[in-house]
Design a protein around this motif. Structure first.
Motif, PDB file in Angstrom:
ATOM      1  N   THR A   1      -1.979 -55.537  13.713  1.00 50.44           N
ATOM      2  CA  THR A   1      -2.326 -54.456  12.793  1.00 50.44           C
ATOM      3  C   THR A   1      -3.048 -54.977  11.561  1.00 50.44           C
ATOM      4  OG1 THR A   1      -0.379 -53.226  13.489  1.00 50.44           O
ATOM      5  CG2 THR A   1      -1.389 -52.566  11.414  1.00 50.44           C
ATOM      6  N   LEU A   2      -4.058 -54.240  11.133  1.00 49.17           N
ATOM      7  CA  LEU A   2      -4.682 -54.484   9.832  1.00 49.17           C
ATOM      8  C   LEU A   2      -4.074 -53.523   8.822  1.00 49.17           C
ATOM      9  CD1 LEU A   2      -8.482 -54.858  10.656  1.00 49.17           C
ATOM     10  CD2 LEU A   2      -6.877 -56.665  10.044  1.00 49.17           C
ATOM     11  N   GLY A   3      -3.899 -53.985   7.601  1.00 47.98           N
ATOM     12  CA  GLY A   3      -3.377 -53.112   6.560  1.00 47.98           C
ATOM     13  C   GLY A   3      -1.912 -52.791   6.742  1.00 47.98           C
ATOM     14  N   ILE A   4      -1.518 -51.633   6.218  1.00 48.11           N
ATOM     15  CA  ILE A   4      -0.114 -51.212   6.216  1.00 48.11           C
ATOM     16  C   ILE A   4       0.038 -49.914   6.992  1.00 48.11           C
ATOM     17  CG2 ILE A   4       1.815 -50.430   4.791  1.00 48.11           C
ATOM     18  CD1 ILE A   4       0.622 -52.068   2.484  1.00 48.11           C
ATOM     19  N   GLN A   5       0.910 -49.943   7.985  1.00 48.53           N
ATOM     20  CA  GLN A   5       1.297 -48.720   8.688  1.00 48.53           C
ATOM     21  C   GLN A   5       2.789 -48.443   8.547  1.00 48.53           C
ATOM     22  OE1 GLN A   5      -0.044 -48.854  12.755  1.00 48.53           O
ATOM     23  NE2 GLN A   5      -2.186 -49.087  12.186  1.00 48.53           N
ATOM     24  N   LYS A   6       3.532 -49.483   8.143  1.00 44.33           N
ATOM     25  CA  LYS A   6       4.962 -49.354   7.893  1.00 44.33           C
ATOM     26  C   LYS A   6       5.371 -50.404   6.870  1.00 44.33           C
ATOM     27  CE  LYS A   6       5.406 -51.683  12.355  1.00 44.33           C
ATOM     28  NZ  LYS A   6       5.913 -51.569  13.723  1.00 44.33           N
ATOM     29  N   ILE A   7       6.525 -50.208   6.264  1.00 43.74           N
ATOM     30  CA  ILE A   7       6.941 -51.067   5.149  1.00 43.74           C
ATOM     31  C   ILE A   7       7.113 -52.519   5.583  1.00 43.74           C
ATOM     32  CG2 ILE A   7       8.829 -51.526   3.522  1.00 43.74           C
ATOM     33  CD1 ILE A   7       7.015 -49.317   2.650  1.00 43.74           C
ATOM     34  N   SER A   8       7.469 -52.755   6.826  1.00 43.31           N
ATOM     35  CA  SER A   8       7.632 -54.136   7.293  1.00 43.31           C
ATOM     36  C   SER A   8       6.329 -54.913   7.216  1.00 43.31           C
ATOM     37  CB  SER A   8       8.164 -54.155   8.728  1.00 43.31           C
ATOM     38  OG  SER A   8       7.268 -53.486   9.598  1.00 43.31           O
ATOM     39  N   GLU A   9       5.198 -54.220   7.097  1.00 43.60           N
ATOM     40  CA  GLU A   9       3.894 -54.878   7.024  1.00 43.60           C
ATOM     41  C   GLU A   9       3.426 -55.105   5.593  1.00 43.60           C
ATOM     42  OE1 GLU A   9       2.391 -52.953  11.260  1.00 43.60           O
ATOM     43  OE2 GLU A   9       1.800 -52.036   9.353  1.00 43.60           O
ATOM     44  N   THR A  10       4.199 -54.672   4.603  1.00 40.47           N
ATOM     45  CA  THR A  10       3.884 -54.982   3.206  1.00 40.47           C
ATOM     46  C   THR A  10       4.300 -56.410   2.907  1.00 40.47           C
ATOM     47  OG1 THR A  10       6.029 -54.136   2.444  1.00 40.47           O
ATOM     48  CG2 THR A  10       4.182 -52.594   2.481  1.00 40.47           C
ATOM     49  N   ASP A  11       3.741 -56.987   1.845  1.00 41.23           N
ATOM     50  CA  ASP A  11       4.177 -58.320   1.451  1.00 41.23           C
ATOM     51  C   ASP A  11       5.205 -58.211   0.318  1.00 41.23           C
ATOM     52  OD1 ASP A  11       2.824 -58.080  -1.039  1.00 41.23           O
ATOM     53  OD2 ASP A  11       0.998 -58.927  -0.208  1.00 41.23           O
ATOM     54  N   TRP A  12       5.788 -59.339  -0.047  1.00 40.62           N
ATOM     55  CA  TRP A  12       6.881 -59.326  -1.020  1.00 40.62           C
ATOM     56  C   TRP A  12       6.433 -58.793  -2.370  1.00 40.62           C
ATOM     57  CZ3 TRP A  12       6.419 -61.918  -5.601  1.00 40.62           C
ATOM     58  CH2 TRP A  12       5.439 -62.914  -5.683  1.00 40.62           C
ATOM     59  N   LYS A  13       5.169 -59.083  -2.743  1.00 42.48           N
ATOM     60  CA  LYS A  13       4.691 -58.630  -4.050  1.00 42.48           C
ATOM     61  C   LYS A  13       4.504 -57.123  -4.075  1.00 42.48           C
ATOM     62  CE  LYS A  13       3.498 -58.928  -8.260  1.00 42.48           C
ATOM     63  NZ  LYS A  13       3.513 -57.478  -8.481  1.00 42.48           N
ATOM     64  N   GLN A  14       4.048 -56.562  -2.984  1.00 45.29           N
ATOM     65  CA  GLN A  14       3.904 -55.108  -2.923  1.00 45.29           C
ATOM     66  C   GLN A  14       5.266 -54.429  -3.026  1.00 45.29           C
ATOM     67  OE1 GLN A  14       1.794 -55.183   0.758  1.00 45.29           O
ATOM     68  NE2 GLN A  14      -0.226 -54.992  -0.189  1.00 45.29           N
ATOM     69  N   ARG A  15       6.274 -54.988  -2.367  1.00 47.55           N
ATOM     70  CA  ARG A  15       7.615 -54.398  -2.460  1.00 47.55           C
ATOM     71  C   ARG A  15       8.188 -54.567  -3.859  1.00 47.55           C
ATOM     72  NH1 ARG A  15       7.699 -56.529   2.866  1.00 47.55           N
ATOM     73  NH2 ARG A  15       8.834 -58.418   2.294  1.00 47.55           N
ATOM     74  N   MET A  16       7.852 -55.661  -4.526  1.00 47.08           N
ATOM     75  CA  MET A  16       8.273 -55.828  -5.918  1.00 47.08           C
ATOM     76  C   MET A  16       7.604 -54.780  -6.800  1.00 47.08           C
ATOM     77  SD  MET A  16       7.954 -59.157  -8.478  1.00 47.08           S
ATOM     78  CE  MET A  16       9.109 -60.200  -7.589  1.00 47.08           C
ATOM     79  N   ASP A  17       6.338 -54.488  -6.515  1.00 43.52           N
ATOM     80  CA  ASP A  17       5.640 -53.422  -7.242  1.00 43.52           C
ATOM     81  C   ASP A  17       6.400 -52.109  -7.146  1.00 43.52           C
ATOM     82  OD1 ASP A  17       3.537 -54.858  -8.255  1.00 43.52           O
ATOM     83  OD2 ASP A  17       2.039 -54.115  -6.861  1.00 43.52           O
TER      84      ASP A  17
END
Length: 664
Positions: free
Chosen positions: A275-291
């Protein structure tokens, strides 16, 4: 002075509650355990799936944490809200320090303890001041929510309870302080305990037994309230004290809006079916989740968002909160679209970065929206045909419109015949290659700005050439989430430019400027490029062109991609200031706070039907200045504003400069 010797002898730390000290120790241990357990849950969330938290530049991270976390640089940008938050923030720091002095004094094993004599008196005085400031700041916050002074400011019962909690802690603390003053400090505390002494009338008629019982009850309530507040900190908005203010600012990306993250191994990813980009939260990186966890729901991003203001289905704040809730509920592999959110919210964004510039904790909402669009585009079934057509046109026709290149070539041939420019030839060297861009090339109403630029450059004695095979820089494709088309465009354009000798590239399009200057670098393509405002500002300073008088009352519109994305604010204003007869009237939203024209994020080439047109709102803002002309330095803005068909004149700055130097 004020019985300093008595101060040394009579400080009583546990008045009436010596037998209850264990409450402090138990409460401290339990509240700290709850605090650290809550913060640890954040770290587990961020490091989900084995990701590791890292910082690229410790020095920059520390600088950001000090500037934006400790010193609250962006918080204070808003007058009322900044004052309100500053009062609470400063008071909490002050009360923490004064309380720490009390603890050090009581538990110190050194012969010289901190709280003695005049120093104790001043600590007591400032503790009074900080307590009053906390009450005032919290009351201001309650008033702000009750009156709904900001459209997107949430007003829920939890926020209200937090503010009431602070006020009650302060009030009960002052009552305890007043009883202490009445009991043993009245003869020598004087000026240094203004609140305590003013409340003595509440207790001076109570008998000792009643006073003791009242003090003990208030003290137990006060301690329990303080420790419960500490314990729940990670589970409420108060978590921003640690998560947003210091961690997210420390680990922040560049202060300027970050450019979409590159995908250097994109072909391998596509070949493997990943997958490219984000389709579900598991595909976010740690910094995005910190955001997402850092969002304090202050509403500043959504209040600044042109899409949200115009009534389109996007609130950057709600987007961050919705993504956070998915993680909180551990729905890491649940598809975001359409189970959680409507795709319209992602397509409504104009990627102007107003939200990024507003966020006090340096959250990058634009990065997340770009990643969401990549996920949507990769999935394809959720993308409307007119959006997908943008990339198809770039791939097949070399421009997002899908127009034939023949019309552009006819126009360029006419320009070369007039001697304004020449086609770039291999082996020859030029001062500038002019990157015209798609909007200027294919919209007849915008071509006038290109002709003005060429006339100005010729007047300056500079040799300028245009490219016969110029194609789209790829910006529109990247903004709709098609990274593959962008990477192909960047590679092809870089290779084409390498065939020619030139000192610099010049363009009148901020979107081309941003891509060629910043985003091509992500794929190791370094191109020396200037936007024309930078070049012409320098030419005027060197007296290579000398503007004459032009009588015109104007307002200048800051393009998002020239302004917020690249911090070019002064050059166009300097140019206008050097043309006598020009009266510049600034719009209320200017520079960093400028309002988008509505054409960014690819929306010059597709339209979100919901809400009002952003360009219409911006023209209305311009009309409020009573200026005759809206001056732009971007073909996207020029096209969007001209499309409104208003009586307000829209001119590119180039046209005014050309007129001022009488090149005709």
């Amino acid at each position: 002075m004020f019985g300093v010797s008595l101060v040394n002898e009579q400080i009583q730390h546990f008045l009436y509650v010596q037998d209850l000290k264990m409450i402090v120790y138990i409460g401290m241990v339990l509240s700290q355990l709850s605090l650290f357990y809550g913060i640890n849950k954040f770290f587990k969330h961020w490091t989900y799936n084995g990701q590791k938290i890292s910082v690229k530049d410790f020095k920059t991270g520390l600088k950001n944490a000090l500037k934006f976390g400790l010193l609250q640089r962006r918080v204070i940008n808003h007058r009322f809200a900044g004052l309100m938050h500053s009062l609470i923030y400063v008071s909490m720091i002050g009360l923490f320090i004064t309380t720490a002095f009390r603890a050090l004094d009581y538990y110190s094993i050194l012969p010289l303890t901190p709280l003695r004599g005049q120093f104790y008196l001043w600590v007591k005085f400032f503790a009074n001041i900080f307590g009053v400031l906390a009450i005032i700041g919290s009351a201001m916050a309650l008033y702000r929510r009750a009156t709904k002074s900001r459209k997107e400011l949430p007003n829920n019962y939890v926020d209200t309870l937090i503010l009431l909690d602070i006020i009650i802690i302060m009030v009960v603390g002052f009552l305890l302080d007043s009883i202490s003053t009445y009991t043993y400090r009245l003869d020598w505390i004087g000026f240094y305990d203004p609140v305590g002494t003013s409340l003595i009338f509440l207790f001076n008629k109570l008998d000792p037994a009643t006073l003791t019982t009242l003090y003990r009850g208030l003290w137990v309530f006060h301690m329990m309230q303080v420790f419960i507040t500490i314990a729940v900190l990670p589970y409420t908005k108060l978590s921003h004290i640690v998560i947003g203010s210091f961690l997210n600012t420390f680990y922040a990306r560049e202060i300027n809006p970050s450019h979409p993250k590159p995908v250097p191994d994109i072909l391998d990813i596509l070949d493997q079916g990943k997958t490219l980009g984000i389709q579900k939260i598991s595909e976010t990186d740690w910094k995005q989740r910190m955001d997402y966890d850092s969002c304090v729901q202050c509403g500043r991003c959504s209040n600044a968002c042109p899409a949200n203001v115009s009534g389109k289905p996007l609130s950057p704040m709600d987007l961050m909160i919705n993504l956070r809730e998915i993680g909180d509920n551990k729905k890491y592999d649940l598809p975001i679209w359409p189970e959680i959110m409507k795709t319209e919210s992602a397509w409504s964004c104009v990627l102007c970065a107003a939200c990024v510039k507003e966020c006090p904790f340096l959250i990058d909402q634009a990065e997340t929206i770009m990643e969401l669009r990549r996920g949507l585009f990769f999935e394809e079934t959720t993308v409307e045909r007119n959006i997908k057509q943008i990339s198809a046109n770039i791939s097949s026709k070399g421009n997002p419109y899908g127009f034939s290149i023949n019309d552009k070539k006819t126009w360029l041939i006419e320009l070369t015949k007039t001697g304004l420019c020449e086609y770039a030839q291999q082996g020859k060297e030029y001062d500038y290659l002019y990157w015209i861009g798609c909007v200027t090339s294919y919209e007849p109403a915008i071509r006038k700005s290109a002709e003005s630029l060429l006339k100005i450059m010729k007047k300056s004695g500079l040799r300028v050439a245009v490219l016969s095979d110029e194609k789209c820089c790829g910006d529109p494709a990247r903004r709709i989430g098609d990274e593959l088309t962008f990477t192909e465009a960047s590679q092809n354009n870089y290779e084409a430019l390498q065939r020619y000798k030139y000192k610099k590239l010049i363009t009148n399009c901020p979107h081309c400027y941003n891509s060629l200057k910043n985003e091509y670098k992500q794929y190791d393509y370094n191109i020396p490029i200037e936007h024309y405002v930078e070049t012409i500002d320098q030419l005027i300073n060197e007296s290579k062109i000398i503007p004459k008088k032009v009588d015109l009352k104007v307002t200048y519109h800051d393009s998002c991609y020239l302004g917020r994305w690249n911090s070019v604010y002064d050059s166009p204003r300097k140019i206008l200031s050097k043309i006598s007869g020009i009266e510049l009237i600034e719009m209320e939203k200017n520079r960093e706070k400028s309002f988008c024209c509505g054409g960014g994020g690819g929306q010059l080439f597709y339209e979100v039907s919901e809400g009002e047109r952003i360009s219409k709102l911006r023209i209305e803002q311009a009309q409020k200045t009573s200026a005759e002309t809206v001056v732009v330095s971007c073909p996207y803005c020029n096209s969007m504003f001209k499309g409104e068909n208003t009586q307000t004149q829209v001119m590119d700055l180039l046209e005014i400069i050309e007129k001022s130097i009488s090149t005709d």
